[in-house]
Design a protein around this motif. Structure first.
Motif, mmCIF file in Angstrom:
data_model
loop_
_atom_site.group_PDB
_atom_site.id
_atom_site.type_symbol
_atom_site.label_atom_id
_atom_site.label_comp_id
_atom_site.label_asym_id
_atom_site.label_seq_id
_atom_site.Cartn_x
_atom_site.Cartn_y
_atom_site.Cartn_z
ATOM 1 N N TYR A 199 0.845 -1.208 0.000
ATOM 2 C CA TYR A 199 0.000 0.000 0.000
ATOM 3 C C TYR A 199 0.877 1.253 0.000
ATOM 4 C CZ TYR A 199 -3.036 3.526 2.306
ATOM 5 O OH TYR A 199 -3.717 4.664 2.646
ATOM 6 N N ASN A 200 1.878 1.272 0.878
ATOM 7 C CA ASN A 200 2.774 2.420 0.946
ATOM 8 C C ASN A 200 3.506 2.604 -0.371
ATOM 9 O OD1 ASN A 200 2.026 2.824 3.588
ATOM 10 N ND2 ASN A 200 3.833 1.830 4.460
ATOM 11 N N ASN A 233 1.378 4.041 -3.122
ATOM 12 C CA ASN A 233 1.136 5.473 -2.962
ATOM 13 C C ASN A 233 2.386 6.294 -3.283
ATOM 14 O OD1 ASN A 233 -1.696 6.176 -1.881
ATOM 15 N ND2 ASN A 233 -1.142 4.319 -0.764
ATOM 16 N N ILE A 271 -2.375 -5.773 -6.207
ATOM 17 C CA ILE A 271 -2.774 -4.364 -6.255
ATOM 18 C C ILE A 271 -1.523 -3.545 -6.506
ATOM 19 C CG2 ILE A 271 -3.841 -2.465 -4.971
ATOM 20 C CD1 ILE A 271 -5.258 -4.557 -3.265
ATOM 21 N N PRO A 311 -6.878 2.299 -0.884
ATOM 22 C CA PRO A 311 -8.245 2.643 -1.264
ATOM 23 C C PRO A 311 -8.653 4.016 -0.744
ATOM 24 C CG PRO A 311 -8.258 1.193 0.613
ATOM 25 C CD PRO A 311 -6.822 1.402 0.251
ATOM 26 N N PRO A 321 -14.668 3.865 2.052
ATOM 27 C CA PRO A 321 -14.899 2.569 2.687
ATOM 28 C C PRO A 321 -15.452 1.500 1.741
ATOM 29 C CG PRO A 321 -15.671 4.322 4.110
ATOM 30 C CD PRO A 321 -15.287 4.964 2.811
ATOM 31 N N PHE A 345 -10.801 -2.103 -3.796
ATOM 32 C CA PHE A 345 -9.614 -2.751 -3.236
ATOM 33 C C PHE A 345 -9.939 -3.594 -2.005
ATOM 34 C CE2 PHE A 345 -6.428 0.545 -5.010
ATOM 35 C CZ PHE A 345 -6.535 -0.051 -6.256
ATOM 36 N N TYR A 346 -11.102 -3.325 -1.403
ATOM 37 C CA TYR A 346 -11.464 -4.128 -0.240
ATOM 38 C C TYR A 346 -12.029 -5.488 -0.642
ATOM 39 C CZ TYR A 346 -10.793 0.013 2.640
ATOM 40 O OH TYR A 346 -10.250 1.092 3.282
ATOM 41 N N PHE A 382 1.658 5.072 7.490
ATOM 42 C CA PHE A 382 0.219 5.325 7.484
ATOM 43 C C PHE A 382 -0.427 4.540 8.612
ATOM 44 C CE2 PHE A 382 1.608 6.535 3.369
ATOM 45 C CZ PHE A 382 0.805 7.605 3.041
ATOM 46 N N ALA A 441 -10.324 -5.701 4.481
ATOM 47 C CA ALA A 441 -9.486 -6.713 3.863
ATOM 48 C C ALA A 441 -8.043 -6.256 3.966
ATOM 49 C CB ALA A 441 -9.880 -6.886 2.406
ATOM 50 N N SER A 488 -5.984 -4.694 1.139
ATOM 51 C CA SER A 488 -6.138 -3.299 0.744
ATOM 52 C C SER A 488 -5.040 -2.445 1.373
ATOM 53 C CB SER A 488 -7.490 -2.777 1.210
ATOM 54 O OG SER A 488 -7.523 -2.787 2.628
ATOM 55 N N ILE A 537 -11.411 -0.109 9.339
ATOM 56 C CA ILE A 537 -12.059 1.135 8.937
ATOM 57 C C ILE A 537 -12.896 1.612 10.113
ATOM 58 C CG2 ILE A 537 -13.567 2.246 7.261
ATOM 59 C CD1 ILE A 537 -13.105 -0.165 5.433
#
Lengths: 451, 1062
Positions: A113-114, A117, A171, A176, A179, A183-184, B703, B760, B763, B768
């Protein structure tokens, strides 16, 4: 008159109070995630942060190393600790709720994810620094996907049918956002697709990374990572060439084997042999190999992982690598992880020589050096004689002893089609399950066979 | 007909004229039974419209004819009719109206409303009904006093807050604490238990969303409002009060360590190590170098040998527990004259710890309340509370010490000092791996916590006409807290040297392997909270003001309120102290800023509410409130909360009054209310914030794993309540002369409670934070007040409060179950749709070999059942291993919250001199997970180990059983064995007060009262731990309410006090 004055005062107070509409209050001392990629300096901080994530205990801070070794133990390691989750891994009887299995999965995707981005915000990085910064992000992403595909992929790449075998969700875009983001709910990509991505990332990383980069990723470490990936695909020529590039670049830039085997371990700072290591100090960083391999008197737990005499007896009595083991709390202990607050070795130059030796031997080539020359470097350092006309088995044996308990155990066992504790290399139980937690929230994820 | 009317009218006019002609000025004074003037009492001449009200000193002037009847009334007193005859100066004394419906309340209504005309439920209690708990704090005093509320004292250490649950659990994110108001303004920075009881006159509580809608986004957890004492007209009053208490910790379950041991011994019965040598403490380093030999899971091992040879049994509780002393002193001076009133009070509370050498706690409060009429009908009031709290408790909750003791095997002599004069820390694995010596901690660490609270309220009230009232209030609530936690170097300690590490560390400095030592942590917290409220109220009487012949009164309330909170936190640590003393953080080798954090928060709202009352018969009201906040709705979107209520006083109708029912039930009111109220997210809940991480000498950004929904909404709870209030005329004689009963049923739900749900992981996000949970709760509350006996000398009043409530989770976004770990340790809770909130979650031990799982199959397969048997203690065990069977799967154990709770409060006065108060609290059906006991099972420490049991015909104190309870399936896993019924019946308060004033006849004393009080003197419970009332979770947590993990029990208190009034 006075009444009116008082009335004015009351209504004035209402109006004054009603005027304040500044409700977008932020914390002046912390950085809003939305602004994390707003400048060159901030993006670079995120890259550093991602190294810390890469060094988290559930990734290269130790877990992906000892989990591989425990699973490949074949009677050479015993888990005697009280924690049930590592015990499941050691006995290859893993529950879908295993916390180590879940933690590594999550941590790997956090790094991805990092990286995603960072790569999407390359535009704010100084143009001159872009190759390096993107190279680091790609390196971080590739290493994470590589651990994921090895541990969680349905079967190894070389099992055949990689284009249909289930891999892991792939991915590569940032997100994402909301909510309900797609991607979830990602399904699993094929094993082949994930490997293609890893290779593409590492090739680009190798191209972009500098020859030296303090303790962070450099050209040689990217090349060695690539060699590891090719070995998992039985692509020996590509593996040989990658290893050769690694050695060439590394030795030209001050990297070399340290003079003694013991000197290559328990280091607070990187040695000349360390192509990539996780930095651990008493302030930051973790080393969970130390936690489980070492013993109470050294500041670790109570010696949860024991080395059996089966393994210990594999070494020649004169072998310096045997001398590194220490006997404590009733069993042999791996001396590579003995001391508290020491770096986690992820890639040593020694491995590149052994990979090149193996591939040259298999392909009967001598790219870079002869197999005999490469395999003898570590033997001689350990106080043994050089090999002449080394066979493939001799090179593989040498590799096993040199790299013992550094995290390559399971991957070498699998690609060499070995049977471990009665389980064949492609047994369903030789793969991790997709974590229960992930499948609870993502209905599109299929479980691995056997779970 | 018309002529007749005219004639009648002129006759009336004539009479009126005659009457007017004959009136003259009558003066008088209205007081209560004690002679205290009743400011504002209303005086009216019967059959006329004229009236006046009494001045602050109680005096009045009115024109009245001879033989006229004056009707005198004052809020809270019974009306009095007085025929003045020929007098021109009268003294009138009013008696308190003891009927429950006579009071006036403001909380929840926004304007003073008689309880008779209330459509919502509001509880109220005057301070003289609150017992002087040794902590002198308001929260402790409220335990058991509020019908419907569950207020429990969950930790006996000084300064610990109580858990308050009013109506249901309506949030998971924020806990159950209600909003605290002092004289109409919110007190947010200061803890409820910092305010002193002695300055408070009355407390009102509204509990649900229906009655708290006027507080909008702040109201859903209910409101506790306190009213400060005001000076009363008459002589300046001086009151002095002092008391001393002695307090000791309860140990209701007789918790102790096994007085026998299971260790390997030699032929002489001496405990030996694996070397064969005796186990002895190395005196130079205070360490048992060798471990005791015991295999707890060996099926033949029993706990059966005495500690009478080389190892001795030390009672660690005797070694460290002590009687704590508490003193309270307060003095207050108050009075009123002309247009001013004042009240000034100072109180001081001092407490010592129930653990030796663990420091002290003290609190000093200074209160002023000053009111003045600046101009006609323009009143100004200033109320100030200054609180200074000083706390040197080394272990604030006491849980660290209790844990250390409970996990030490009893042969460790923790009072042993090495030749260097120091205490050892860790006596070796022999004495248990989780125990340590609290003496070491006390020797090397010290804690100083200074806290200053300021509560300042200003109020301006203006009534330009009889229709309009303007009220503006501004309050500032400030708290500053400085904590220094100092850990001294331990390098010279022989024991620390032996282990190669200093044992006791500060919160942040890393534990060095060798060499460096000593650290100082400095914490600075500052909160500034401001609250501004302005409200015009319009009152109309349709008959008087509009000449409409309907008995309708209208009250219109408009309000704007604004709240701003600024919290700052600054934490630093220094490590590696120099080897000289004294030193400060500036001499430390390493000095770091651990945290520099600021949290601003702003919210404001508008309220409009309209109420109509129709005579005495009934009324309706309705309103809306709209709130804006920096914490929800993306910082710009308001949320609007509607409300409405109605009441009907059947007892006012003629059919009731004149009917048979009216002769026995003289007051009967039905009411119903509906409303919504909110709980706000935390100020930064809607922002994803980066974390920083150290990487060598660099800093990186990472993050958060938790991604919030940026448009997070306020949590909205909606509620319907219906209730009745009634007074029954009791028996004619002295017994049961008056009965008041009040009951409310409520039902509420929250559709959008905030909590993090799993995302998930692929992701890249862990969870959340979203409005993801649905919650629902319902309950019944009732209070019954009976005058049991009332005659000339004797007055016995019994109040019974009842509360029953239950809360559950109705939905979870995504439908997964969320397992959360108690803040208090390793116990697991589960949050799952369709289940009660806060259920413990774990494995089961069985009570029958054939026991069936929910799927219908036996837990133990039929073929294997032969291997198991029921042990004499009721648990299924393996015949061979003697270990219990523990199910591999986890289930919920049920709702740990009480089925109901009740209080019985007896107030008895005899000849106005002697008063006795006795309060029993009964909490039924609640459960506690006894984590304390489970930890003590780990190393064979708990007293249970010495309890023999019979397995398959063999009897012995088998360690395999007890260790198996702890370790089977998952070591220290949550299991039903430790889930215990914690119902209790407690004599909360027993006090006896005697006023000597009449006896000694010294006019200087208004009061000279001696008070003897006992608190928590008697408790009936089956719970096996120290105290069934404790809870180790975060105070006021929504779900973490059912674990006892080494929490300090409540205290048994004996108090003697003296109250003097001049």
């Amino acid at each position: 008159m006075k009444k009116i004055a008082i009335l004015y005062a009351f209504s004035g107070a209402i109006i004054l109070a009603g005027c304040d509409k500044k409700l977008d209050l932020r914390n002046p001392q912390t950085i809003d995630a939305a602004g994390a990629f707003s400048s060159d300096a901030k993006v670079k901080k995120v890259v550093l942060g991602n190294y810390a994530s890469l060094g988290g205990s559930s990734m290269f801070g130790g877990d992906v190393l000892w989990m591989s070794e425990l699973m490949a133990s074949a009677g050479e390691l015993n888990w005697v600790g009280t924690f049930p989750d590592p015990r499941q891994i050691w006995s290859k009887n893993i529950l879908v709720a295993n916390s180590n299995v879940a933690a590594t999965y999550s941590q790997a995707y956090r790094i991805i994810y990092n990286s995603n981005n960072i790569l999407a915000n390359m535009g704010v990085v100084l143009p001159a620094d872009q190759p390096k910064v993107s190279g680091e992000a790609l390196f971080q992403r590739a290493l994470s996907y590589f651990e994921l595909i090895k541990y969680y992929g349905e079967k190894p790449f070389f099992a055949g049918g990689a284009t249909t075998l289930k891999g892991v969700p792939l991915i590569t875009a940032p997100g994402p956002a909301a909510p309900d983001d797609v991607f979830y709910q990602m399904p699993r990509a094929t094993v082949d697709a994930v490997y293609q991505q890893i290779i593409a990332d590492l090739i680009a990383a190798e191209a972009g990374l500098p020859n030296t980069n303090t303790v962070y990723a450099n050209k040689a470490s990217a090349a060695l990572a690539l060699a590891r990936v090719y070995l998992q695909q039985d692509k020996f020529a590509e593996a040989r060439d990658a290893a050769n590039r690694c050695i060439t670049i590394a030795t030209a830039n001050g990297f070399s084997l340290v003079s003694t085997y013991a000197g290559a371990f328990n280091n607070a700072t990187n040695t000349t042999e360390d192509l990539f290591a996780i930095q651990v100090t008493n302030q930051a960083g973790t080393n969970s190999c130390f936690t489980y391999f070492s013993t109470g008197p050294n500041g670790a737990r109570d010696g949860d992982i024991e080395v059996t005499t089966t393994h210990y007896n594999k070494y020649n009595a004169l072998d310096a690598r045997r001398a590194l083991f220490f006997f404590e709390a009733g069993a042999w202990r791996c001396g590579k992880w003995k001391t508290i607050y020491r770096n986690v070795k992820v890639m040593r130059l020694a491995e590149a020589y052994l990979t090149r030796a193996e591939c040259n031997q298999r392909l009967t080539t001598t790219v870079g050096a002869t197999p005999d020359a490469d395999v003898s470097r570590t033997r001689v350092r350990a106080g043994l004689t050089a090999l002449v006309g080394a066979t493939l088995q001799q090179i593989l044996d040498e590799r096993e002893l040199e790299l013992a308990f550094e995290g390559q155990g399971l991957w070498d066992a699998k690609r060499l089609r070995q049977t471990v504790d009665g389980k064949t290399w492609n047994d369903d139980k030789m793969t991790f399950p997709i974590p229960l937690r992930e499948r609870n929230v993502n209905p599109n994820l299929a479980q691995n066979p056997g779970y | 007909m018309r002529k007749f009317k005219l004639l009648l009218l002129s006759g009336l006019l004539l009479t009126a004229q005659l009457l007017i002609a004959q009136t003259r000025e009558v003066t008088g004074k209205v007081t209560d039974a004690n002679g205290t003037p009743l400011n504002g009492a209303s005086i009216r001449v019967k059959s006329t419209k004229g009236g006046t009200s009494a001045a602050p000193d109680g005096t009045f002037k009115i024109n009245a004819a001879a033989n006229a009847t004056l009707i005198i009334s004052a809020i809270g007193y019974e009306d009095k009719d007085l025929n003045i005859g020929t007098q021109t100066n009268v003294a009138i004394s009013l008696v308190l109206d003891t009927k429950a419906l006579s009071e006036v309340v403001v909380t929840g209504t926004g304007s003073a409303t008689s309880r008779k005309k209330l459509g919502i439920s509001v509880e109220s209690i005057t301070a003289d009904k609150l017992p002087p708990a040794p902590t002198a704090s308001i929260d402790q005093a409220l335990v058991g006093k509020i019908a419907g509320a569950q207020i429990s004292s969950t930790n006996g250490s000084p300064g610990r807050p109580v858990n308050i649950l009013l109506r249901g659990i309506n949030t998971i994110n924020r806990g159950t604490s209600p909003m605290i108001l002092l004289d109409g303004l919110e007190v947010r920075a200061t803890d409820l238990n910092s305010l002193d009881l002695s300055g408070i006159e009355r407390i009102e509580v509204v509990q649900g969303a229906a009655s708290a809608t006027i507080y909008g986004a702040q109201g859903a957890n209910g409101v506790i409002q306190m009213f400060s004492k005001k000076g009363k007209a008459g002589k300046v009053r001086i009151d002095f009060s002092t008391n001393v208490s002695s307090n000791s910790m309860l140990n209701l379950g007789d918790v102790h360590k096994a007085r026998l041991h299971p260790f390997a011994v030699n032929a002489n019965g001496e405990v030996i190590g694996s070397s064969g040598n005796l186990i002895v403490l190395d005196p130079l380093i205070s360490v048992f170098r060798e471990n005791v030999q015991v295999n707890l899971i060996n099926p033949t091992t029993t706990t059966s040998m005495p500690y009478d040879k080389n190892l001795q049994y030390y009672d660690h509780y005797k070694m460290f527990f002590q009687t704590a002393y508490t003193t309270n002193n307060s003095i207050s001076i108050s009075g009123a004259k002309d247009k001013m009133d004042f009240s000034f009070a100072v109180s001081d509370n001092r407490q010592t710890s129930t653990f030796k050498d663990n420091g002290k706690f003290s609190r000093t409060n200074l209160l002023t309340n000053f009111g003045v009429e600046l101009a006609k009908n323009l009143k100004f009031r200033s109320i100030t509370q200054l609180v200074y709290t000083k706390n040197s408790l080394n272990d604030g909750t006491g849980r660290g010490i209790l844990f250390a003791l409970n996990n030490s095997r009893p042969f460790a002599d923790y009072n042993y000092r090495m030749p260097d004069g120091n205490y050892g820390y860790y006596f070796g694995d022999a004495t248990g791996v989780n125990g340590y010596n609290p003496n070491y901690r006390n020797q090397y660490s010290s804690n100083l916590d200074n806290k200053i609270d300021i509560v300042q309220n200003f109020n301006l009230n203006y009534k330009p006409t009889k229709f309009l009232e303007l009220d503006a209030k501004y309050g500032m609530n400030y708290q500053t807290q400085d904590v220094t936690y100092d850990v001294k170097p331990q390098d010279d300690n022989a024991s620390a040297k032996f282990w190669g590490t200093r044992w006791w560390t500060g919160n942040y400095a890393p534990t060095p392997s060798v060499g460096t030592s000593g650290s100082i942590d400095n914490f600075r917290y500052r909160t500034v909270f401001q609250n501004f409220i302005t409200s015009p109220t319009l009152d109309f009487d349709f008959e008087d003001d509009f000449k409409i012949r309907l008995p309708i009164k209208s009250t219109t309330l408009l309000a704007f309120d604004y709240r701003k909170n600024l919290f700052k936190q600054y934490i630093t640590w220094g490590a590696d102290a120099p080897f000289y003393t004294p030193y400060t953080a500036s001499q430390m080798v390493t000095y770091r800023i651990q945290s520099d954090y600021t949290e601003p928060f702003v919210t404001y709202g508008y309220l409009a509410n309209q109420k109509f009352d129709y005579g005495d018969y009934g009324g309706i009201s309705g309103g809306v409130r709209s709130d804006f906040s920096s914490a929800f709705g993306g910082g710009s979107k308001p949320f609007t909360f509607p409300r409405g209520d109605a009441y009907l006083r059947l007892s006012s109708f003629d059919f009731w009054k004149n009917g048979k029912v009216g002769s026995s039930i003289n007051e009967f009111k039905l009411r119903a209310a509906y409303g919504k109220a909110g709980i706000q997210p935390r100020p930064f809940d809607r922002y994803p914030l980066l974390n920083t991480v150290n990487l060598g000498s660099n800093v990186g950004f990472t993050f958060p794993t938790n991604n919030p929904n940026p448009n997070l909404d306020v949590e909205v709870s909606k509620e319907i309540e219906v209730g009745l209030d009634m007074s029954i005329k009791g028996l004619k004689g002295n017994w049961l002369s008056s009965i008041n009963f009040s009951a409310t049923y409520w039902d509420r739900s929250t559709a959008n409670a905030i909590y993090s749900v799993d995302a998930a992981p692929s992701s890249g996000t862990g969870t959340i934070r979203d409005n993801a949970f649905g919650l629902a709760s319902s309950g019944l509350q009732a209070s019954l007040n009976v005058t049991v006996l009332k005659n000339k000398d004797f007055n016995w009043n019994l109040t019974t409060n009842f509360s029953k409530q239950t809360s559950k989770i109705t939905s979870v976004k995504g439908g997964t179950e969320i397992v959360v770990i108690s803040n208090a340790g390793s116990s697991n809770y589960v949050l799952k749709a369709g289940e009660k909130i806060g259920q413990l979650y774990g494995n089961l031990l069985l009570s029958s070999v054939e026991q069936l799982a929910p799927n219908g199959n036996p837990y133990i397969a039929k073929a294997l059942q032969v291997n198991y048997t029921l042990a004499s203690n009721g648990w299924v065990v393996d015949k061979l291993t003697k270990q219990p069977f523990v199910t591999p799967n986890k289930v919920s154990f049920g709702d740990p919250n009480p089925k109901f709770n009740m209080s019985f409060i007896n107030d008895i006065t005899f000849k106005n001199n002697l008063s006795i108060n006795m309060q029993w609290d009964w909490v039924q059906g609640n459960h506690l997970y006894n984590q304390t006991r489970q930890w003590m099972y780990r190393d064979g420490i708990h007293g249970d180990y010495a309890k023999p049991l019979t397995i398959d015909g063999q009897t012995g104190a088998y360690t395999a059983f007890y260790r198996g309870v702890y370790a089977q399936v998952q070591a220290n896993g949550t299991r039903n064995y430790f889930y215990e019924d914690a119902s209790f019946l407690r004599l909360r308060n027993l006090s006896l007060a005697y006023d000597f004033t009449k006896l000694i006849n010294m006019p200087v004393f208004q009061r000279l009262q001696l008070v003897l009080m006992g608190r928590n003197l008697v408790t009936f419970t089956k719970y096996s731990g120290f105290d069934p009332e404790v809870s180790s979770g975060t105070a006021n947590s929504s779900f973490d309410r059912g674990v006892d993990h080494n929490t300090v029990p409540n205290l048994k208190t004996f108090q003697i006090g003296l109250n003097l009034g001049f």
